[in-house]
Write an enzyme that holds these catalytic residues in place. Sequence first.
Site, mmCIF file in Angstrom:
data_model
loop_
_atom_site.group_PDB
_atom_site.id
_atom_site.type_symbol
_atom_site.label_atom_id
_atom_site.label_comp_id
_atom_site.label_asym_id
_atom_site.label_seq_id
_atom_site.Cartn_x
_atom_site.Cartn_y
_atom_site.Cartn_z
ATOM 1 C CG HIS A 102 41.129 38.602 40.881
ATOM 2 N ND1 HIS A 102 40.716 39.510 41.599
ATOM 3 C CD2 HIS A 102 39.991 37.728 40.836
ATOM 4 C CE1 HIS A 102 39.485 39.502 41.792
ATOM 5 N NE2 HIS A 102 39.180 38.344 41.463
ATOM 6 C CG ASP A 119 50.743 43.237 39.852
ATOM 7 O OD1 ASP A 119 49.874 42.431 40.148
ATOM 8 O OD2 ASP A 119 51.300 43.371 40.952
#
Length: 467
Positions: A156, A364
């Site tokens: 992730h 991110d």
Amino acid sequence: MTGRLIIASNRTASPGEPKVGGLAVAIWEALSERGGGVWFGWSGETLERETRGVRLFAEDNVDFALADLTEAEYEGYYLGYANRALWPVFHYRVDLAHFDETEFATYEEVNRRFGRLLAQFTRPDDTVWVHDYHFLLMGQEMRTSGWEGPMGFFLHIPFPAPEIFTSLPQHRRIARALCAFDLIGFQTERDRANFERYLVEIDQASSSSDGTISAFGRTLRTKAFPIGIDADEIVNLANSEEGRSAASRLGRIIDQRALVLGVDRMDYSKGLPQRMHAFGRMLDENEHIRGRVSFLQIAPPSREDVDTYQDLRIELDQVTGRINGDHGDLDWVPIRYLARGYPRGMLSGLYRLARVGLVTPLYDGMNLVAKEFVAAQDPEDPGTLVLSEFAGAAEQLQGAIFVNPHDIAATADAIQQGINMPLEERIERWKSMDAAVRAQSIAWWRRAFLDELESLGKPAPDTEVES
Ligand code: ADQ
């Protein structure tokens, strides 16, 4: 595929409670759709010394299998290696990383214990899907425990460039363990290419153009599966009673001012102090905007047991106080900064009210807030998105105003551009972003990953992994 789906993630949804949040819902639906499955992970509880093995709860056709951590495991595995070494390195913050052999040993031990526990639940025709950086070694532990069936992994968070990844003293051990999976999914092509480059340059692996890599005696597939959201759910939440009332409560306070909105977990990867400096600079340079704009930053503290996160909290308190002190007036507070979380309905209502969404992480994996912000907009009067070029979402959301979040002056300009953008341009940019969010939804993501994994078939029995 007929067998069950077995999912492992550090935290699971709570058995018996509504599944909240895109990822929890996606996993739950994937499990339910198969007509049966197991969701395995940490119970969220820490016990002083002994753990209680695995506790099982059944909900519909899904079994939750939850294991506790000892306090020492929580310290070494979770706070330690996962969040003080892997998280910073994978987000390019080697300067914040803390390398400690004993923490790695605990991380390895928890992966081993959890891998063995999980292997007990598998049946020969099952499919295993492991999630995220807490469980990088779990695939290898599963193979050592005798699991030969299909097994995929999804990361992730970003996978860093090899020059950064190799700063981890255990980089080779981790890469070897990852190669025990049949399929590794990344958020972006950038992450996938970094992993491939590491294997090819550092470990003399061979790779082909379809993402197949041979390394450490195994052949595996790598591919980008950008995680998405359920856009209709966000639209419904934004229009719900909860969403509308949050928007009208805030609307009364900000009056006619343009709302600039940031929503993030309080994490140093999210670029929060830089964002506030950029907003302050925009006010410095644009006297006419003062008093006409209001910046709301929602940032609930996370991982408060890690020192770096406490330091960030102090820094944010200081920066906000400083900017408000310098620029505020009797009837205007430039930055409202709320160190707490809000329900998704309220957040969706606020997204819809905002003129500018500020999503400026320094790095991110994806950033789902950017996608939720887009989905929540009013198609006839959409807000603009200021997006970091270092968020995974940048690969898809081409209609955003892109910024390098380290460039305070450019970010200040981008905020101003977002506030002043004409309606026609806002609609045009929003349409392209909304189409991208809808094309690769959360349902698309889980189906694409599982279809790919299951198309690979079972690995040949002679593909043992060296330890
Ligand atoms: P996170 O770092 O937590 O996730 P993000 O994707 O932005 O980052 O957020 C996840 C969810 O938390 C979103 O649904 C969002 O609405 C919610 N959230 C964020 N801030 C909130 C707040 N202030 N109050 C209430 N809810 C809030 C990690 C990776 C990301 C990756 C996701 C999913 O770091 O890069 O996108 O996993 O793979």
